[in-house]
Scaffold this motif. Structure first.
Motif, PDB file in Angstrom:
ATOM      1  N   ILE A 621       1.396  -1.043   0.096  1.00 54.09           N
ATOM      2  CA  ILE A 621      -0.085  -0.303   0.297  1.00 54.09           C
ATOM      3  C   ILE A 621       1.005   1.384   0.072  1.00 54.09           C
ATOM      4  N   ASP A 622       0.914   1.707  -1.053  1.00 54.92           N
ATOM      5  CA  ASP A 622       1.367   3.059  -1.343  1.00 54.92           C
ATOM      6  C   ASP A 622       1.768   4.254  -0.155  1.00 54.92           C
ATOM      7  N   ASP A 623       3.005   4.712   0.093  1.00 55.53           N
ATOM      8  CA  ASP A 623       3.468   5.872   1.542  1.00 55.53           C
ATOM      9  C   ASP A 623       2.488   6.517   1.385  1.00 55.53           C
ATOM     10  N   ASN A 624       1.490   7.139   0.043  1.00 54.88           N
ATOM     11  CA  ASN A 624       0.669   9.051   0.118  1.00 54.88           C
ATOM     12  C   ASN A 624      -0.447   7.931  -0.237  1.00 54.88           C
ATOM     13  N   VAL A 625      -0.906   6.936   0.269  1.00 54.95           N
ATOM     14  CA  VAL A 625      -2.126   6.566   0.214  1.00 54.95           C
ATOM     15  C   VAL A 625      -2.537   6.810   2.259  1.00 54.95           C
ATOM     16  N   ARG A 626      -1.538   5.988   2.416  1.00 57.37           N
ATOM     17  CA  ARG A 626      -1.003   6.153   4.320  1.00 57.37           C
ATOM     18  C   ARG A 626      -1.037   7.734   4.857  1.00 57.37           C
ATOM     19  N   SER A 627       0.045   8.453   4.411  1.00 55.00           N
ATOM     20  CA  SER A 627       0.309   9.267   4.625  1.00 55.00           C
ATOM     21  C   SER A 627      -1.577  10.294   4.125  1.00 55.00           C
ATOM     22  N   ALA A 628      -2.585   9.893   3.532  1.00 58.24           N
ATOM     23  CA  ALA A 628      -3.202  10.738   3.153  1.00 58.24           C
ATOM     24  C   ALA A 628      -4.823  10.261   4.050  1.00 58.24           C
TER      25      ALA A 628
END
Length: 638
Positions: A621-628
């Motif tokens: 799961i992409d880091d951008n997903v988890r940061s958002a």
């Protein structure tokens, strides 16, 4: 600035396509677009919207992904220099088979909007509304199934979320559901909509009751496997259940899978049956994937393609035998070469497993009068899945041989089939290499000794880039439903039921000695799926759900002894694709002069060995997903 970026990313995360509410969009007049009221007042318009939604359903291995989506896992060898990385790497990245989270939630939003707007439509008949609603819910459930088998638990969003731009998007952030919750949703949706879908349809690319039941059976089987076999890999879990399914749930899932499959088998979803339209059993197996006639009752749901309609694929262009290819002069041929690993998995007519016999017990070569004699007495699905040396395509005999083997065991050959050479002791130049290969590094010809046959389209023009093929990709077919039912029955201790279903599929392949209930083992279940469903996109997900992937692909290189032993074992190592090369024997003093001999070969480009890590069981799961969205927890072992 960080807050602004987070809001933008979150907007993508939940699939928002713009900055206005849906109602605002509907109030903007347009001369080129239909309003929702207009679109959902005409059944033909709704069908058009559905057609777009159908076309965007994902598959891991299909014709969208091209030939490379099949060229992995040591089931085949990629005969294209630019694709050598497939057999030179030593493992897969965590995002190797991943999906675009933002794009997929945008698609989920569109499905939710379709369902909402169909439900609210006032101009459609109740019958049309019910059918369209069931199709939309099928597509949504099937999409969640495709996501969960890749990602594990994901946010289960069933309404079109709307951001109010008040500066605080936190109310839109949803945590990952449990993996079991997503499977339960898929199963419950199938059960809820099946009777609102048509029993069967002339258009097999549309959802039917059979498709809903096939989805339910497959999903429940997956969930049951994870619950049972996941106990062997406790590291592949998360404490919140987002990954992994608790042991103890498997019996209920297997019971559900068997019941759904039996509804199809018993005719409660229409008259599905195994394809038996041709007397030659190998030809019959190959034809079932090509035949779009209404008499092909094996197809349950397909992704269809139609020449001259703008929707075709290049599978035949890329993989046709070199000598009979319509584009072979341009290098468009022979890329996907099934491996000897797969070929030897097809068992003998007496239900036994044995390597393809290239040598006798003393290690001396066996001499064959015909090239095909070495494969005699095998499961008919072998020649229906793989083009073997000595066989034909489009009525043209293929030219598959690697050169001459001399009396002293040395090889006499060349790198170019058009280059003629005199054999030792002679003066007349002759051909010393097959036009179709094999030769190491000779791309676009076979380098394993085999070509793919499944899906290969003999229709004139199908092998041309300007035309392409219209062969459909089967997403669900009856000969998967039977093994699904057999596996579920086996896991429930109903071995006689399992044997009956498995024997039906095997009899169609010419294996007429029935397996007894005592012979139905887990190894047999694994083996049967491998040979029946080869190159249909199942092997990765099957080995993942059984928690066998890290055992079968353990990262160690294979020896020839590894290759020819433990055939039929569910835990057999399969890390490198081997080949089987035919040679003409040249020894004028021998009665075997002119016969065929075979050698087991590891193509020279194969330097890596497949290694499946615990972190590969669930895709990154992409880091951008988890940061958002901080509620999205990270996958284990990554």
């Amino acid at each position: 600035m960080k807050n602004i970026i987070a809001i933008i990313l979150l907007a993508f995360l939940i699939g928002l396509g713009g900055c206005k509410k849906d109602s605002d969009f509907l109030n903007v007049p347009s001369t080129s677009l239909l309003t929702n009221e207009q679109a959902f007042s005409d059944p033909a318009q709704v069908v058009s919207i559905l057609a777009d939604l159908y076309s965007r359903q994902p598959e891991f291995s299909d014709f969208h992904g091209g030939w490379r989506s099949f060229a992995d896992f040591s089931e085949s060898y990629p005969s294209e220099t630019g694709s050598n990385y497939l057999v030179q790497r030593t493992g897969w990245g965590y995002g190797e088979w991943g999906v675009n989270w933002f794009d997929n939630y945008h698609y989920i939003r569109e499905l939710n909007l379709f369902i909402q707007r169909d439900s609210a439509a006032t101009a459609l008949s109740e019958q049309d509304k019910a059918r369209f609603l069931a199709e939309g819910r099928f597509l949504r459930a099937n999409f969640y199934f495709e996501m969960v088998k890749r990602m594990g638990g994901i946010p289960l969003i069933l309404t079109p979320l709307q951001y109010d731009f008040n500066g605080d998007p936190s109310y839109l952030r949803q945590a990952r559901a449990k993996e079991s919750d997503i499977y339960d949703f898929v199963i419950s949706e199938a059960q809820a909509i099946k009777d609102a879908l048509p029993m069967k349809s002339g258009d097999k690319s549309k959802a039917t009751k059979g498709a809903a039941l096939a989805m339910e059976a497959r999903a429940a089987l997956y969930a049951g496997s994870i619950a049972k076999y996941g106990a062997a890999t406790p590291l592949v879990t998360l404490p919140g259940g987002e990954v992994g399914i608790s042991p103890g749930k498997e019996t209920a899932y297997y019971t559900t899978a068997l019941a759904a499959a039996q509804e199809i088998i018993n005719g409660n979803a229409g008259a599905y049956s195994l394809y038996k339209n041709k007397p030659d059993l190998s030809e019959n197996f190959a034809a079932l994937f090509l035949d779009k006639d209404a008499t092909n009752n094996e197809a349950i749901l397909v992704e269809d393609y139609k020449p001259k309609s703008g929707k075709t694929h290049g599978f035949t262009v890329n993989n046709q035998p070199f000598s009979s290819g319509e584009e072979s002069g341009n290098g468009d041929a022979g890329r996907l070469n099934p491996s000897l690993n797969l070929v030897e998995a097809f068992d003998k007519a007496d239900n036994s497993f044995a390597p393809i016999p290239a040598t006798n017990g003393s290690g001396d070569p066996i001499y064959y009068t015909s090239q095909t004699d070495i494969f005699a007495g095998r499961d008919a699905r072998l020649a229906g899945t793989v083009i073997l040396p000595g066989s034909s395509f489009k009525g043209q005999p293929l030219d598959i041989w690697a050169g001459y083997k001399l009396a002293d065991g040395s090889i006499f050959t060349t790198q170019d089939a058009s280059k003629l050479l005199p054999l030792p002791g002679t003066s007349t130049a002759v051909q010393v290499l097959g036009k179709d290969g094999p030769y190491n590094g000779n791309e676009f010809r076979t380098q394993s000794g085999f070509y793919i046959r499944k899906y290969l389209d003999p229709t004139p023009g199908a092998g041309s880039r300007g035309t392409g093929s219209g062969v459909a990709f089967m997403k669900y077919r009856y000969a998967e439903v039977l093994p699904n039912a057999a596996e579920a029955a086996f896991e429930l201790g109903q071995t006689a039921v399992a044997a009956d279903y498995m024997n039906q599929v095997r009899a169609r392949a010419g294996l007429i000695v029935p397996l007894t209930p005592a012979q139905i083992t887990f190894d047999r279940i694994v083996h049967e799926r491998r040979v029946e469903l080869a190159f249909e996109g199942h092997i990765l997900y099957d080995l993942k759900r059984w928690r066998l992937a890290h055992i079968v692909w353990d990262g160690t290189k294979m020896t020839e002894a590894d290759l020819v032993t433990n055939i039929g074992s569910s835990t057999k190592k399969n890390t490198q694709p081997y080949g089987l090369w035919p040679y003409k024997y040249y020894n004028p003093a021998s009665p075997d002069n002119g016969k065929w001999v075979y050698s087991i070969v590891l193509p020279s480009a194969v330097t890596g060995a497949n290694k499946f890590l615990f972190g590969n069981y669930y895709f990154f799961i992409d880091d951008n997903v988890r940061s958002a969205n901080p509620k999205i927890v990270k996958q284990p072992n990554q």
